[in-house]
Design an enzyme around this catalytic site. Structure first.
Site, short mmCIF file in Angstrom:
data_model
loop_
_atom_site.label_atom_id
_atom_site.label_comp_id
_atom_site.label_asym_id
_atom_site.label_seq_id
_atom_site.Cartn_x
_atom_site.Cartn_y
_atom_site.Cartn_z
N ASN A 96 1.44 -4.47 1.51
CA ASN A 96 1.23 -5.09 2.81
C ASN A 96 1.68 -6.55 2.79
O ASN A 96 1.66 -7.20 1.74
CB ASN A 96 -0.24 -5.00 3.25
CG ASN A 96 -1.15 -5.90 2.45
OD1 ASN A 96 -1.27 -7.09 2.74
ND2 ASN A 96 -1.81 -5.34 1.44
N THR A 97 2.12 -7.01 3.92
CA THR A 97 2.34 -8.44 4.12
C THR A 97 1.86 -8.80 5.51
O THR A 97 1.86 -7.95 6.42
CB THR A 97 3.82 -8.86 3.96
OG1 THR A 97 4.64 -8.02 4.77
CG2 THR A 97 4.26 -8.80 2.52
N ARG A 98 1.46 -10.03 5.71
CA ARG A 98 0.86 -10.42 6.98
C ARG A 98 1.00 -11.93 7.21
O ARG A 98 1.21 -12.71 6.27
CB ARG A 98 -0.61 -10.05 7.02
CG ARG A 98 -1.42 -10.64 5.88
CD ARG A 98 -2.78 -9.99 5.72
NE ARG A 98 -3.44 -10.43 4.51
CZ ARG A 98 -3.26 -9.86 3.31
NH1 ARG A 98 -2.43 -8.83 3.19
NH2 ARG A 98 -3.89 -10.30 2.24
N HIS A 120 0.52 8.38 -0.93
CA HIS A 120 -0.11 9.29 -1.88
C HIS A 120 0.83 10.48 -2.06
O HIS A 120 1.11 11.22 -1.10
CB HIS A 120 -1.47 9.79 -1.35
CG HIS A 120 -2.50 8.71 -1.22
ND1 HIS A 120 -3.09 8.11 -2.31
CD2 HIS A 120 -3.04 8.13 -0.12
CE1 HIS A 120 -3.96 7.21 -1.90
NE2 HIS A 120 -3.95 7.19 -0.58
N HIS A 175 0.90 0.97 -2.83
CA HIS A 175 0.27 0.24 -1.73
C HIS A 175 1.05 -1.06 -1.50
O HIS A 175 1.43 -1.74 -2.46
CB HIS A 175 -1.19 -0.12 -2.06
CG HIS A 175 -1.94 1.00 -2.72
ND1 HIS A 175 -1.93 1.22 -4.08
CD2 HIS A 175 -2.70 1.99 -2.18
CE1 HIS A 175 -2.66 2.28 -4.37
NE2 HIS A 175 -3.15 2.77 -3.23
N HIS A 191 6.91 -4.19 -13.78
CA HIS A 191 6.60 -5.62 -13.78
C HIS A 191 7.85 -6.49 -13.88
O HIS A 191 7.85 -7.62 -13.40
CB HIS A 191 5.60 -5.95 -14.89
CG HIS A 191 4.18 -5.72 -14.45
ND1 HIS A 191 3.46 -6.62 -13.72
CD2 HIS A 191 3.37 -4.64 -14.61
CE1 HIS A 191 2.26 -6.14 -13.45
NE2 HIS A 191 2.18 -4.93 -13.99
N HIS A 237 -18.10 -2.85 -10.09
CA HIS A 237 -19.15 -1.87 -10.39
C HIS A 237 -18.71 -0.90 -11.49
O HIS A 237 -19.54 -0.23 -12.08
CB HIS A 237 -19.55 -1.11 -9.13
CG HIS A 237 -18.46 -0.28 -8.53
ND1 HIS A 237 -17.42 -0.83 -7.81
CD2 HIS A 237 -18.25 1.06 -8.52
CE1 HIS A 237 -16.61 0.13 -7.39
NE2 HIS A 237 -17.09 1.28 -7.82
N SER A 259 1.24 -2.59 6.76
CA SER A 259 0.53 -2.01 5.61
C SER A 259 1.11 -0.63 5.32
O SER A 259 1.35 0.15 6.25
CB SER A 259 -0.97 -1.88 5.90
OG SER A 259 -1.55 -3.13 6.15
#
Length: 264
Positions: free
Chosen positions: A105-107, A93, A103, A136, A166, A89
């Site tokens: 991550n791979t898993r 910033h 950001h 893109h 929210h 991960s």
């Protein structure tokens, strides 16, 4: 794909990303105490510099057993709650508000089934003319190399996943997000190429924007925008929930949180 081989790649990728970050800053990353117990290894490297206000690169290879209630949210746990997981991960910033937060991550996870997951997304806090289109195109390029349906599928999944219900808004300008992909249906080379593409995007973005001038108002906009990152990562992020439920290294689990943020 053997999970041990995947783990070796994620560890190698951690080293490669850290090398690029260290070159950018001209100094080494710090390595806080790793979280190690039987069947568990988690290490995160951190950079506080002039270009990166805070950058963290986390590698983990862990085994254990899910709590009964949390196991209901994880595929492949009906027969057994045991798991093995490995991944990387990255959360960046930047000091300059012109550089988007990044950001990645791979898993790979094994329960009663095995799957790949991951991707990357980008969160500008200021308008960047032409950047979203270029970004893109990079996403599409890495997808099209492997399967022509990947870009539309994983870009849409990214917008849906990084959505703040929210606030009724999507975090950032999107990217790629894939989850629960059977190794029989997704080649691990795609997972590797996503990591390599992230490095390319990180380097090119910094080359374009790191030296740009910015105002106090720009900095204020950055600090305010970061509130969306915090809200998502504490309320909805699956990786955060996984870490909290499995008793991991708290500093590594909360690596995504920015060093300075405010809500108005």
């Amino acid at each position: 794909m053997n999970i041990a081989i995947a783990s070796e790649w994620f560890k190698e990728l951690q080293g490669e990303i850290c090398k690029h970050i260290e070159k950018l800053e001209g100094k080494q990353m710090t390595v806080p105490k790793s979280s190690t117990r039987e069947g568990w290894y988690q290490q995160h490297k951190v950079m506080y510099g002039k270009i990166l206000e805070k950058g963290t690169v986390n590698f983990s290879h862990v085994t254990g057993e899910f709590k009964e209630e949390f196991a209901k949210e994880i595929p492949g746990t009906k027969q057994s709650r045991k798991y093995e997981a490995t991944g990387i991960s990255v959360v960046l910033h930047f000091t300059n508000p012109k550089v988007p937060a990044m950001h990645f991550n791979t898993r790979m996870i094994q329960t009663g089934m095995t799957w790949y997951g991951g991707g990357f997304d980008c969160t500008p806090c200021l308008p960047l003319e032409g950047y979203k289109n270029w970004y893109h195109l990079q996403c599409k390029e890495v997808c099209d190399k492997h399967d022509p349906v990947y870009y539309e599928k994983f870009s849409k999944a990214c917008d849906e996943y990084f959505f703040l219900p929210h606030r009724n808004e999507t975090r950032g300008i999107g990217g790629l997000f894939f989850e629960y992909n059977d190794p029989d249906h997704m080649n691990f080379d795609f997972v590797k190429d996503v990591g390599k593409k992230f490095i390319e995007i990180m380097n090119q973005t910094n080359k374009w924007y790191t030296q740009d001038r910015y105002s106090d108002d720009n900095k204020e906009a950055k600090i305010d925008n970061r509130g969306r990152d915090v809200e998502f990562n504490l309320m909805y992020d699956r990786g955060t929930k996984f870490g909290l439920q499995t008793g991991g290294n708290m500093n590594a689990i909360l690596m995504s949180l920015p060093p300075e943020v405010k809500w108005k």
